[in-house]
Enzyme design. Structure first.
Site, mmCIF file in Angstrom:
data_model
loop_
_atom_site.group_PDB
_atom_site.id
_atom_site.type_symbol
_atom_site.label_atom_id
_atom_site.label_comp_id
_atom_site.label_asym_id
_atom_site.label_seq_id
_atom_site.Cartn_x
_atom_site.Cartn_y
_atom_site.Cartn_z
ATOM 1 C CG PHE A 132 0.057 7.311 7.580
ATOM 2 C CD1 PHE A 132 0.731 7.336 8.789
ATOM 3 C CD2 PHE A 132 -0.031 8.481 6.848
ATOM 4 C CE1 PHE A 132 1.289 8.508 9.270
ATOM 5 C CE2 PHE A 132 0.522 9.662 7.316
ATOM 6 C CZ PHE A 132 1.185 9.680 8.530
ATOM 7 N N GLY A 171 0.798 -1.206 0.000
ATOM 8 C CA GLY A 171 0.000 0.000 0.000
ATOM 9 C C GLY A 171 0.838 1.266 0.000
ATOM 10 C CB CYS A 172 -0.081 4.675 1.100
ATOM 11 S SG CYS A 172 -1.638 4.845 0.174
ATOM 12 C CE1 TYR A 173 4.309 -1.072 4.881
ATOM 13 C CE2 TYR A 173 1.950 -0.610 4.854
ATOM 14 C CZ TYR A 173 3.002 -1.499 4.999
ATOM 15 O OH TYR A 173 2.745 -2.823 5.256
#
Length: 369
Positions: free
Chosen positions: A352, A151-153
């Protein structure tokens, strides 16, 4: 051993859509009535995103001109996971090559020793890493690592692996690639989670070169100083990313900003303590713009201003949330807006993702006169 980001290249697809145009597409696809449509448009306005990019031209077309979705207003039969992975394989490599080409003239790819690919929106094998070696005519004995589905991290893990490689091998030169095609996973559902994710996510790619190298060879570099990661299990069900029959499905509840606000201060305090720094020693910020509410939660929790967060707001406004590669867009924006007077300043960066995972790092800006 000091390790540096010596080049960042970014790229977006050619299809750029105003946020209002995407809202019209969504309202039509979801077959909303006038009341629901007004609520959807209010949600899209509240994101503070002006435009987003997609590898799919359909978001700006009439149904009869669709090339990915079925040529009807209901989008039925809805594209399967297989069709979406075909689109990923078709579009991901050209976008990555654009990002690599935008690294700049100082980026010598002939010396690359390792490739790290980061993505959570598609996968196949032989994958991007092998295709890149072939397309860029790189050495076939380059060591390859794939980081998927974080994901975003995800970019933080790519940077941490590259940092470890460079610390272990002084002559290493690592190419980190992040590519996300979030828009191929549009879900035709009216649950709050799906409405929100459809309003935020977009497509992009970033390429980064990391090496232990004399900084005098480059006008600007970012020294990787320290990393710190933590988990907030309370948010495990509030942000998730699942493979379903009709694409990857994002769970993204409105509770996420409150969880970030609750956990980020302790995260940053631990990071600063690890690096023997104080909050006052941080001058610049490169936060992952997961959404306007998340950025506002960060500001409230650690006492920074919207101006401190300006690089993140700019990327959010112009590109939306491109998952893992977004923070690299923010770092590139920071590099473009800083100068020699900013030499030696410390940068705090956070992202996050599912877990709820909180990632953070300290970088130091090096600018030549």
């Amino acid at each position: 051993m000091p390790v540096f980001i010596t080049a960042i290249g970014t790229a977006v697809p050619q299809n750029c859509f105003p946020q209002t145009q995407i809202a019209e597409f969504m309202a039509s696809a979801l077959q909303l009535d006038e009341y629901e449509k007004r609520k959807l448009f209010a949600l899209y306005r509240s994101t503070k995103i002006s435009q987003r990019y997609s590898v799919l031209s359909d978001y700006g077309q009439k149904p009869e001109n669709f090339t990915f979705f079925p040529k009807n207003q209901t989008l039925e039969p809805f594209p399967t996971i297989s069709a979406r992975m075909d689109a990923y394989r078709l579009f991901a490599l050209p976008l990555v090559l654009d990002a690599v080409n935008n690294l700049g003239s100082s980026a010598d790819l002939t010396q690359i020793t390792h490739i790290i690919t980061v993505s959570c929106t598609g996968m196949y094998a032989p994958g991007l890493d092998i295709e890149l070696i072939q397309e860029l005519h790189l050495k076939t004995n380059i060591q390859r690592t794939a980081i998927n589905f974080m994901g975003c991290y995800g970019a933080f893990n790519g940077l941490k692996v590259a940092d470890a490689i460079c610390n272990a091998q002084s002559n290493a030169k690592v190419l980190v690639i992040c590519v996300e095609l979030c828009t191929i996973h549009f879900q035709k559902k009216t649950d709050e989670d799906f409405l929100l994710s459809n309003a935020l996510f977009s497509d992009g790619a970033a390429a980064v070169i990391i090496e232990s190298s004399p900084i005098k060879n480059y006008s600007k570099t970012l020294e990787l100083k320290s990393f710190y990661c933590d988990l907030v299990f309370e948010g495990k069900q509030d942000m998730a990313w699942q493979v379903a029959d009709f694409g990857f499905e994002m769970t993204l509840t409105s509770y996420i900003p409150r969880l970030v606000k609750k956990g980020i201060k302790d995260l940053i305090d631990s990071l600063l303590e690890k690096d023997h720094l104080s909050k006052e020693s941080i001058s610049l910020y490169a936060m992952h713009p997961g959404g306007k509410a998340i950025l506002e939660s960060i500001e409230s929790a650690i006492g920074i201003s919207k101006d401190d967060n300006r690089f993140a707001y700019h990327v959010l406004n112009q590109y939306g949330n491109m998952s893992s590669c977004t923070v690299l867009f923010v770092l590139k924006q920071l590099l473009e807006e800083t100068s020699a007077v900013d030499h030696g300043k410390n940068i705090l960066s956070c992202a996050f993702g599912p877990g709820l995972t909180l990632e953070s790092m300290i970088l130091n800006l090096h600018c030549s006169a």
